[in-house]
Design an enzyme around this catalytic site. Structure first.
Site, PDB file in Angstrom:
ATOM      1  N   ASP A 169      -1.924  -1.215  -3.816  1.00  0.00           N
ATOM      2  CA  ASP A 169      -2.264  -0.481  -5.045  1.00  0.00           C
ATOM      3  C   ASP A 169      -1.165  -0.636  -6.104  1.00  0.00           C
ATOM      4  OD1 ASP A 169      -0.249   1.283  -4.035  1.00  0.00           O
ATOM      5  OD2 ASP A 169      -1.779   2.237  -2.797  1.00  0.00           O
TER       6      ASP A 169
ATOM      7  N   ASP B   4       0.839  -1.195   0.000  1.00  0.00           N
ATOM      8  CA  ASP B   4       0.000   0.000   0.000  1.00  0.00           C
ATOM      9  C   ASP B   4       0.872   1.242   0.000  1.00  0.00           C
ATOM     10  OD1 ASP B   4      -1.917   1.947   0.363  1.00  0.00           O
ATOM     11  OD2 ASP B   4      -2.151   1.546   2.511  1.00  0.00           O
TER      12      ASP B   4
ATOM     13  N   HIS C 292      -5.176 -17.515  -4.701  1.00  0.00           N
ATOM     14  CA  HIS C 292      -6.012 -16.712  -3.801  1.00  0.00           C
ATOM     15  C   HIS C 292      -7.314 -17.389  -3.398  1.00  0.00           C
ATOM     16  CE1 HIS C 292      -7.513 -16.229  -7.799  1.00  0.00           C
ATOM     17  NE2 HIS C 292      -8.573 -15.613  -7.360  1.00  0.00           N
ATOM     18  N   ASP C 293      -7.563 -18.600  -3.879  1.00  0.00           N
ATOM     19  CA  ASP C 293      -8.818 -19.288  -3.560  1.00  0.00           C
ATOM     20  C   ASP C 293      -8.639 -20.487  -2.634  1.00  0.00           C
ATOM     21  OD1 ASP C 293     -10.410 -17.633  -5.175  1.00  0.00           O
ATOM     22  OD2 ASP C 293      -9.965 -18.817  -6.963  1.00  0.00           O
TER      23      ASP C 293
ATOM     24  N   ASP D 217      -6.069 -10.255 -15.399  1.00  0.00           N
ATOM     25  CA  ASP D 217      -7.122 -11.233 -15.136  1.00  0.00           C
ATOM     26  C   ASP D 217      -8.337 -10.839 -15.977  1.00  0.00           C
ATOM     27  OD1 ASP D 217      -8.619 -13.243 -13.773  1.00  0.00           O
ATOM     28  OD2 ASP D 217      -7.399 -12.894 -11.991  1.00  0.00           O
TER      29      ASP D 217
ATOM     30  N   ASP E 219     -10.629 -16.156 -16.128  1.00  0.00           N
ATOM     31  CA  ASP E 219     -11.391 -16.651 -14.994  1.00  0.00           C
ATOM     32  C   ASP E 219     -12.416 -17.698 -15.461  1.00  0.00           C
ATOM     33  OD1 ASP E 219     -11.896 -16.081 -12.085  1.00  0.00           O
ATOM     34  OD2 ASP E 219     -13.903 -15.598 -12.817  1.00  0.00           O
TER      35      ASP E 219
ATOM     36  N   ASP F 185      -4.059   3.959   2.628  1.00  0.00           N
ATOM     37  CA  ASP F 185      -5.496   3.700   2.842  1.00  0.00           C
ATOM     38  C   ASP F 185      -5.762   2.259   3.297  1.00  0.00           C
ATOM     39  OD1 ASP F 185      -5.109   2.237   0.543  1.00  0.00           O
ATOM     40  OD2 ASP F 185      -6.620   3.272  -0.664  1.00  0.00           O
TER      41      ASP F 185
HETATM   42  C1  NOJ Z   1     -12.455 -17.770  -9.751  1.00  0.00           C
HETATM   43  C2  NOJ Z   1     -11.623 -16.780  -9.022  1.00  0.00           C
HETATM   44  O1  NOJ Z   1     -10.327 -17.287  -8.864  1.00  0.00           O
HETATM   45  C3  NOJ Z   1     -12.310 -16.508  -7.714  1.00  0.00           C
HETATM   46  O2  NOJ Z   1     -11.525 -15.745  -6.832  1.00  0.00           O
HETATM   47  C4  NOJ Z   1     -13.613 -15.822  -8.013  1.00  0.00           C
HETATM   48  O3  NOJ Z   1     -14.333 -15.632  -6.809  1.00  0.00           O
HETATM   49  C5  NOJ Z   1     -14.457 -16.652  -8.980  1.00  0.00           C
HETATM   50  N1  NOJ Z   1     -13.704 -17.159 -10.076  1.00  0.00           N
HETATM   51  C6  NOJ Z   1     -15.572 -15.830  -9.552  1.00  0.00           C
HETATM   52  O4  NOJ Z   1     -15.051 -14.884 -10.446  1.00  0.00           O
END
Ligand code: NOJ
Length: 541
Positions: A27, A19, A327-328, A101, A202, A23
């Protein structure tokens, strides 16, 4: 070779990287300031070749950018177009490519297209999204949203349901409407003209749904989430997707050496033939993610299977890629947790990731052994966790701010960080690990730099083996007569390995137990004992 085959890609979750304006949210200017950390052309930096940025477009942030309300701009929380152009320029100066992305299965419910589409049945944009009448007072069919709940939401105003694969704030675009394609392709050109180097797509296998909207069959009980109890044959992987990807590939190729990598949801989770199918005949995606490591348990045999299955599914002409964290998912150092041995395991995993045949994707923070950490319910930010907890804990735990040093907030921000910081930041941060002998950061750095200078590691073929006690996964990389050998002891015990007769290791290049720089001579012995979690890379010259 195309650059993306040789590249080490680094995923940045922009909110959590650095950052610059206090904030509390990362960024683009923050990323610019950290480019030298990623690659300044010397061994003082990590040495990565490309950055994949999770979404940076304007968004109401219901899904933190995966719900886009304007495809042609930058969210003010991250910066603006001039700052993005500067990021591109500064990255390119350092030989770093930028991958955006592309979230085009759905938009935000606040995108002007959807606002228009929703306004009336006769809106010219009505058909840009998926609207259906209900069936006997219920949803049009049994499709479910991936995070929880139904995939259909009734819009009171017009009395019809709209379709959303994810949150109801993420309505799916109707890819059967040619205007949608035209508009999205225009947007892709806009970014290509700006000189972005590629795209991560995605949920690329969800764009088309069954033309007749048949119900998904149910699956024998599998998992606690209703979504996992359907067989997803009608809500994804429809044949039309391949034609669309062929057109996209033509567009990308017309700009030169651009790259596309698709996120493919696998049902069931390890079925790698699904991502493999989206490579087409080298005329669809350049790569599709294989998430099999994200689902597989620690173990030499399990990991060997992931590699072999993927190679088999792709065949000799499609280029593999590997991911351990994103990130998932829970970060792999936490998934492979082994108490005081966790760092040793993470180093082993790193040596594997960076010496396999295929493009490695690193998730920010994995180079310092940052773990996923439970976020208290009151601090949750991911709506998935807030709405569907405890069925889904959300993904905040793996999105914590990057710890740069041991100062306030780990040096991430001068303000209040948008998510609680990593609690171990005083002992695990970039500044400290960069200075520590044998740290995991130096381990990543050393292998990345070695890979960059080694044709055999980048491009050589691979043959995998398992030791008789099933503890050691080992493989040979070979190119033009040059051989490299990788031995990975997955067990907490000493394990014995017999080196195959035609393998001629001469030199230790990397070793996660001993300081390899001081110990380069390899004993000529054909049998040796590997220490717990030892991971070594040897060369034949
Ligand atoms: C996959 C992405 O990696 C995830 O973070 C997102 O929530 C879903 N697609 C929906 O876009």
């Amino acid at each position: 070779m195309s650059w993306w085959k040789d590249a080490v890609v680094y995923q940045i979750y922009p909110r959590s990287f650095y950052d610059s304006n206090g904030d509390g949210i990362g960024d683009l200017e923050g990323i610019i300031q950290k480019l030298d950390y990623l690659n300044d052309g010397t061994k003082n930096s990590l040495g990565i070749d490309a950055i994949w940025l999770s979404p940076i477009y304007p968004s109401p942030m219901y899904d933190f950018g995966y719900d886009i309300s304007d495809y042609n701009s930058i969210d003010s929380v991250f910066g603006d177009i001039p700052t993005f152009k500067r990021l591109l320029e500064e990255a390119h100066k350092r030989g770093i490519k930028i991958i955006l992305d592309l979230v085009i299965n759905h938009t935000s419910h606040l995108h002007p297209w959807f606002l228009d589409s929703r306004s009336s049945k006769s809106s010219p944009k009505r058909d840009w999204y998926i609207w259906r009448d209900g069936k006997e007072g219920k949803e049009p069919n049994n499709f479910l949203a991936a995070f929880g709940g139904k995939a259909w939401t009734l819009d009171e105003k017009t009395g019809q349901y709209y379709y959303h694969s994810f949150l109801d704030e993420q309505p799916d675009l109707n890819w059967r409407n040619p205007e949608v394609k035209e508009e999205i392709f225009k947007m892709i050109k806009y970014w290509l003209d700006m000189k972005v180097d590629g795209f991560r797509l995605d949920v690329v296998n969800l764009f088309y749904k069954d033309a007749e909207w048949r119900d998904n069959p149910s699956r024998m009980f599998k998992g606690i989430r209703p979504y996992d109890r359907q067989v997803h044959i009608y809500d994804r992987d429809q044949p039309e997707m391949h034609d669309l990807l062929k057109d996209l590939r033509k567009l990308l190729d017309s700009y030169g050496d651009k790259m596309s990598v698709g996120e493919v949801m696998m049902d069931p989770p390890g079925k790698v033939s699904i991502p493999a199918s989206y490579y087409g005949q080298n005329d669809e995606l350049h790569m599709a993610f294989n998430f099999a490591f994200l689902y597989s348990f620690w173990g030499a045999e399990n990991f060997k299977k992931v590699i072999d299955d993927w190679q088999d599914a792709l065949g000799p002409n499609n280029w593999p890629n590997y991911t351990l964290s994103n990130h998932d998912f829970r970060r792999h150092i936490s998934r492979y947790y082994a108490g005081k041995n966790s760092i040793a395991r993470a180093k082993l995993a790193a040596l594997m990731l960076l010496t396999l045949r295929g493009t490695p994707f690193i998730y920010y923070g994995e180079e310092i052994g940052m773990e996923s950490e439970r976020v208290a319910r009151m601090d949750l930010r991911d709506p998935v966790g807030i709405r569907y907890w405890p069925l889904h804990p959300g993904r905040d735990s793996e999105r914590k701010p990057m710890p740069w040093d041991d100062s306030y907030s780990g040096g991430f921000t001068k303000g209040k960080p948008w998510l609680p910081v990593y609690t171990k930041y005083e002992k695990r941060n970039v500044q400290l690990l960069k200075s520590q002998e044998n740290s995991i950061w130096k381990f990543y750095r050393d292998i990345i730099h070695l890979r960059k200078s080694s044709q055999v590691l980048k491009e050589g073929n691979i043959e995998t083996f398992i030791s008789p006690d099933k503890n050691i996964l080992y493989y040979k990389r070979e190119l033009g007569g040059v051989q490299n050998y990788i031995f990975l002891n997955f067990s907490a015990e000493n394990s014995i390995i017999n080196i195959p007769p035609n393998w001629l290791p001469k030199k230790i290049l990397i070793d996660n137990v001993f300081n390899y720089e001081k110990d380069t001579a390899f004993q000529e012995s054909k049998i040796f004992t590997m220490l717990p979690y030892q991971a070594i890379l040897l060369s034949d010259r």
